[in-house]
Motif scaffolding. Structure first.
Motif, PDB file in Angstrom:
ATOM      1  N   GLU A 149       1.214  -1.279  -0.050  1.00  0.00           N
ATOM      2  CA  GLU A 149      -0.076   0.271   0.237  1.00  0.00           C
ATOM      3  C   GLU A 149       0.626   1.095   0.007  1.00  0.00           C
ATOM      4  O   GLU A 149       1.820   1.177   0.164  1.00  0.00           O
ATOM      5  CB  GLU A 149      -0.968  -0.273   1.455  1.00  0.00           C
ATOM      6  CG  GLU A 149      -0.272  -0.294   2.571  1.00  0.00           C
ATOM      7  CD  GLU A 149      -1.522  -0.263   3.587  1.00  0.00           C
ATOM      8  OE1 GLU A 149      -2.519  -1.044   3.617  1.00  0.00           O
ATOM      9  OE2 GLU A 149      -0.359  -0.749   4.639  1.00  0.00           O
ATOM     10  N   GLU A 150       0.469   2.857  -0.246  1.00  0.00           N
ATOM     11  CA  GLU A 150       1.097   3.407  -0.082  1.00  0.00           C
ATOM     12  C   GLU A 150       1.609   3.777   0.806  1.00  0.00           C
ATOM     13  O   GLU A 150       1.265   3.814   2.568  1.00  0.00           O
ATOM     14  CB  GLU A 150      -0.077   5.090  -0.426  1.00  0.00           C
ATOM     15  CG  GLU A 150      -0.414   4.869  -2.079  1.00  0.00           C
ATOM     16  CD  GLU A 150      -0.935   6.175  -2.137  1.00  0.00           C
ATOM     17  OE1 GLU A 150      -0.698   7.538  -1.726  1.00  0.00           O
ATOM     18  OE2 GLU A 150      -2.335   6.176  -3.067  1.00  0.00           O
ATOM     19  N   THR A 151       2.736   4.405   1.487  1.00  0.00           N
ATOM     20  CA  THR A 151       2.675   5.089   2.659  1.00  0.00           C
ATOM     21  C   THR A 151       2.618   5.978   3.304  1.00  0.00           C
ATOM     22  O   THR A 151       1.465   7.447   2.606  1.00  0.00           O
ATOM     23  CB  THR A 151       4.529   5.181   2.297  1.00  0.00           C
ATOM     24  OG1 THR A 151       4.687   6.402   1.490  1.00  0.00           O
ATOM     25  CG2 THR A 151       5.620   4.384   1.879  1.00  0.00           C
ATOM     26  N   GLU A 152       2.950   6.454   4.197  1.00  0.00           N
ATOM     27  CA  GLU A 152       2.237   7.504   5.417  1.00  0.00           C
ATOM     28  C   GLU A 152       3.602   7.964   5.417  1.00  0.00           C
ATOM     29  O   GLU A 152       4.418   7.463   5.941  1.00  0.00           O
ATOM     30  CB  GLU A 152       0.752   7.284   6.706  1.00  0.00           C
ATOM     31  CG  GLU A 152       0.347   6.272   5.275  1.00  0.00           C
ATOM     32  CD  GLU A 152      -0.817   6.789   4.837  1.00  0.00           C
ATOM     33  OE1 GLU A 152      -1.184   8.426   4.991  1.00  0.00           O
ATOM     34  OE2 GLU A 152      -1.482   6.679   4.317  1.00  0.00           O
ATOM     35  N   LYS A 199       3.736  14.075  -2.047  1.00  0.00           N
ATOM     36  CA  LYS A 199       3.342  13.577  -2.339  1.00  0.00           C
ATOM     37  C   LYS A 199       3.323  13.994  -3.779  1.00  0.00           C
ATOM     38  O   LYS A 199       2.402  13.586  -4.984  1.00  0.00           O
ATOM     39  CB  LYS A 199       2.111  12.990  -1.970  1.00  0.00           C
ATOM     40  CG  LYS A 199       2.093  11.969  -0.239  1.00  0.00           C
ATOM     41  CD  LYS A 199       1.848  10.145  -0.946  1.00  0.00           C
ATOM     42  CE  LYS A 199       2.003  10.500   0.973  1.00  0.00           C
ATOM     43  NZ  LYS A 199       1.867   8.883   0.778  1.00  0.00           N
ATOM     44  N   GLU A 200       3.736  15.248  -4.175  1.00  0.00           N
ATOM     45  CA  GLU A 200       3.132  15.945  -5.071  1.00  0.00           C
ATOM     46  C   GLU A 200       4.775  14.891  -6.710  1.00  0.00           C
ATOM     47  O   GLU A 200       3.753  15.425  -7.598  1.00  0.00           O
ATOM     48  CB  GLU A 200       4.178  17.124  -4.925  1.00  0.00           C
ATOM     49  CG  GLU A 200       2.368  17.763  -4.376  1.00  0.00           C
ATOM     50  CD  GLU A 200       2.300  19.706  -4.128  1.00  0.00           C
ATOM     51  OE1 GLU A 200       3.257  20.288  -5.687  1.00  0.00           O
ATOM     52  OE2 GLU A 200       1.886  19.891  -3.374  1.00  0.00           O
ATOM     53  N   ARG A 201       5.097  15.147  -6.693  1.00  0.00           N
ATOM     54  CA  ARG A 201       5.957  14.278  -7.556  1.00  0.00           C
ATOM     55  C   ARG A 201       6.761  12.961  -7.488  1.00  0.00           C
ATOM     56  O   ARG A 201       6.678  12.376  -7.763  1.00  0.00           O
ATOM     57  CB  ARG A 201       7.940  15.081  -7.296  1.00  0.00           C
ATOM     58  CG  ARG A 201       7.333  16.747  -7.313  1.00  0.00           C
ATOM     59  CD  ARG A 201       9.277  17.272  -7.722  1.00  0.00           C
ATOM     60  NE  ARG A 201       9.440  16.522  -8.744  1.00  0.00           N
ATOM     61  CZ  ARG A 201      11.047  16.570  -9.433  1.00  0.00           C
ATOM     62  NH1 ARG A 201      11.599  17.092  -8.272  1.00  0.00           N
ATOM     63  NH2 ARG A 201      10.957  15.846 -10.073  1.00  0.00           N
ATOM     64  N   SER A 255       5.414   6.134  -4.005  1.00  0.00           N
ATOM     65  CA  SER A 255       5.590   5.735  -2.949  1.00  0.00           C
ATOM     66  C   SER A 255       5.112   4.302  -2.275  1.00  0.00           C
ATOM     67  O   SER A 255       3.678   4.785  -2.023  1.00  0.00           O
ATOM     68  CB  SER A 255       6.532   6.397  -1.481  1.00  0.00           C
ATOM     69  OG  SER A 255       5.610   6.713  -0.490  1.00  0.00           O
ATOM     70  N   LEU A 256       5.510   3.086  -1.738  1.00  0.00           N
ATOM     71  CA  LEU A 256       4.331   2.018  -1.558  1.00  0.00           C
ATOM     72  C   LEU A 256       5.402   1.121  -0.819  1.00  0.00           C
ATOM     73  O   LEU A 256       6.720   1.301  -0.657  1.00  0.00           O
ATOM     74  CB  LEU A 256       4.312   0.756  -2.870  1.00  0.00           C
ATOM     75  CG  LEU A 256       3.781   1.600  -4.190  1.00  0.00           C
ATOM     76  CD1 LEU A 256       3.823   0.641  -4.935  1.00  0.00           C
ATOM     77  CD2 LEU A 256       2.145   2.105  -3.295  1.00  0.00           C
ATOM     78  N   ILE A 278       8.757   5.721  -7.421  1.00  0.00           N
ATOM     79  CA  ILE A 278       8.930   6.598  -8.376  1.00  0.00           C
ATOM     80  C   ILE A 278       9.274   8.014  -8.049  1.00  0.00           C
ATOM     81  O   ILE A 278       7.399   8.461  -7.935  1.00  0.00           O
ATOM     82  CB  ILE A 278       8.032   5.713  -9.219  1.00  0.00           C
ATOM     83  CG1 ILE A 278       7.884   6.258 -10.896  1.00  0.00           C
ATOM     84  CG2 ILE A 278       6.664   5.517  -8.869  1.00  0.00           C
ATOM     85  CD1 ILE A 278       8.367   5.131 -11.913  1.00  0.00           C
ATOM     86  N   ARG A 279       9.398   8.763  -8.913  1.00  0.00           N
ATOM     87  CA  ARG A 279       9.388   9.847  -8.874  1.00  0.00           C
ATOM     88  C   ARG A 279       8.491  10.112 -10.649  1.00  0.00           C
ATOM     89  O   ARG A 279       9.888   9.561 -10.954  1.00  0.00           O
ATOM     90  CB  ARG A 279      10.681  11.005  -9.184  1.00  0.00           C
ATOM     91  CG  ARG A 279      10.834  12.541  -8.758  1.00  0.00           C
ATOM     92  CD  ARG A 279      11.871  12.978  -8.534  1.00  0.00           C
ATOM     93  NE  ARG A 279      12.701  12.381  -9.914  1.00  0.00           N
ATOM     94  CZ  ARG A 279      14.345  11.948 -10.104  1.00  0.00           C
ATOM     95  NH1 ARG A 279      14.764  12.213  -8.864  1.00  0.00           N
ATOM     96  NH2 ARG A 279      15.250  11.693 -10.970  1.00  0.00           N
TER      97      ARG A 279
END
Length: 148
Positions: free
Chosen positions: A4-7, A52-54, A57-58, A72-73
């Motif tokens: 899942e997405e990182t926090e 989170k704009e650029r 991440s998982l 990934i950027r």
């Protein structure tokens, strides 16, 4: 296992994972200068992957333990892919990479592979775009994956 997405609350665990994997798999391949550069730039750089704009991440967790991290950027450049040393060789890196590539709509996805990970990336369809390079003591191979 969960992907899942990182926090932002994951930052400490991610830094710990990156440090542990780096100590085991990356730093032994670097010169003294490379280890110093890595410590001063790469570990702090992990924090940028939480922008989170650029970045997207998982994280991979098993129970309450973080065992994988990737980022990934701008949907086209993989900046991080780390798997807990206890899970390397289990297919977890491949699974995480597949999830990261699925976040991209770009025709090409690039990365700079640490020398110890080149074989892994080649097995996943990446090709070297240049020979091994060293910058400030950090050795890497520039690579690209092209969407079919």
């Amino acid at each position: 296992m969960n992907i899942e997405e990182t926090e932002i609350s994951d930052l400490g665990s991610v830094i710990e994972l990156v440090a542990n994997v780096s100590n085991a798999n990356i730093l032994p391949h670097l010169s003294e200068q490379g280890r110093a550069t890595f410590a001063s730039k790469v570990l702090p750089d992990v924090e940028t992957a939480f922008d989170k704009e650029r970045f997207q991440s998982l994280k991979v967790t098993k129970g309450n333990k973080l065992i994988g991290f990737g980022a990934i950027r701008d949907h086209e450049y993989i900046t991080h892919l780390f798997v807990d040393t206890n899970y390397q060789g289990s297919g977890l890196g491949k699974l995480l990479l597949e999830h990261i590539l699925a976040l991209s709509t770009a025709r090409e996805v690039r990365l700079k592979s640490s020398v110890n990970a080149v074989t892994f990336y080649k097995s996943q369809g990446f090709v070297a775009t240049d020979s091994e390079t060293e910058v400030n003591g950090i050795r890497f191979v520039p690579m690209v994956w092209v969407r079919i």
